[in-house]
Write a protein that holds these residues in place. Structure first.
Motif, short mmCIF file in Angstrom:
data_model
loop_
_atom_site.label_atom_id
_atom_site.label_comp_id
_atom_site.label_asym_id
_atom_site.label_seq_id
_atom_site.Cartn_x
_atom_site.Cartn_y
_atom_site.Cartn_z
N GLU A 1 0.76 -1.20 0.08
CA GLU A 1 0.19 -0.02 -0.22
C GLU A 1 0.75 1.11 -0.02
O GLU A 1 0.37 2.15 -0.55
N SER B 1 -10.51 -16.60 9.45
CA SER B 1 -10.56 -15.83 10.53
C SER B 1 -10.75 -16.40 11.86
O SER B 1 -10.26 -16.18 12.92
N ASN C 1 -8.52 -3.09 1.70
CA ASN C 1 -8.30 -2.76 3.38
C ASN C 1 -9.47 -2.89 4.01
O ASN C 1 -9.85 -3.54 5.09
N ALA D 1 -9.88 -6.52 4.48
CA ALA D 1 -9.09 -7.14 5.54
C ALA D 1 -9.87 -6.74 6.99
O ALA D 1 -9.81 -7.54 7.90
N LYS D 2 -10.32 -5.62 7.22
CA LYS D 2 -11.00 -5.09 8.20
C LYS D 2 -12.43 -5.89 8.40
O LYS D 2 -12.51 -6.39 9.59
N SER E 1 -6.98 -8.24 9.22
CA SER E 1 -5.92 -7.05 9.55
C SER E 1 -5.64 -7.18 10.95
O SER E 1 -4.78 -6.55 11.56
N ASP E 2 -6.31 -8.06 11.86
CA ASP E 2 -5.99 -7.98 13.22
C ASP E 2 -4.67 -9.02 13.32
O ASP E 2 -4.38 -8.93 14.56
N LYS F 1 -0.76 -10.13 12.58
CA LYS F 1 0.38 -9.79 12.08
C LYS F 1 1.22 -10.55 11.11
O LYS F 1 1.97 -10.15 10.23
N HIS G 1 -0.64 -10.50 5.32
CA HIS G 1 -0.17 -9.44 4.65
C HIS G 1 -1.00 -9.29 3.32
O HIS G 1 -1.20 -10.16 2.44
N PHE G 2 -1.47 -8.17 2.83
CA PHE G 2 -2.17 -7.79 1.84
C PHE G 2 -1.31 -7.28 0.59
O PHE G 2 -0.59 -6.04 1.17
#
Length: 165
Positions: free
Chosen positions: A42, A78, A102, A105-106, A111-112, A114, A117-118
């Protein structure tokens, strides 16, 4: 005689032009090692697979942020992420903006984590390498960087957990 020569010449030329063959074997089936991709972050920097921590299993997921199957994969994955903390996940797409990526991911809480990766695959390298036909496409590599399995339409999180115990 000129007529026969012309026909032979045309047959030779058409035979030469059509002699180019399509290699039906995808590159990933010829070399089972983790490929070297260049993917866009990004922040406009580049990520390459050499940056993955050594001796870490990897799952590459090619997805589309607006794909219902991809949304389902993200939802079920998830829920199992606490058991997959040791796996490096690459989620790459050619479609959509980073804002859409994003948001995806959210929305699915990816995105929570680590270890997820996007990226944008602006050079369309992943689809070409795997010759994928649908999304989500997933490829799993063991900690030695060797291909373990691919899935044309997403993987069962339980299968991933079992694979990377």
């Amino acid at each position: 005689m000129k007529y026969l020569f012309a026909i032979c010449t045309m047959v030779f030329l058409f035979g030469t032009v059509s002699a180019q063959t399509y290699d039906s074997i995808p590159p990933y089936q010829k070399d089972s090692t983790l490929p070297k991709f260049l993917l866009l972050r990004e922040d406009s920097s580049w990520f390459n697979t050499a940056q993955i921590p050594k001796r870490t299993p990897v799952v590459i997921t090619f997805f589309n942020p607006s794909c219902e199957h991809c949304e389902h994969e993200a939802t079920i994955l998830s829920k199992q992420m606490s058991k997959l903390k040791n796996v490096y996940f690459i989620w790459a797409t050619y479609e959509g903006s980073f804002a859409e990526i994003n948001e995806f991911a959210k929305k699915y809480h990816l995105s929570d984590y680590k270890n997820i990766h996007f990226f944008k695959d602006v050079n369309f390298l992943i689809p070409s390498f795997y010759r994928l036909r649908m999304t989500p496409y997933m490829a799993a590599y063991n900690k030695h960087g060797k291909l373990v399995k691919t899935w044309d339409a997403g993987a069962s999180p339980e299968e991933l957990v079992e694979m990377f115990k």
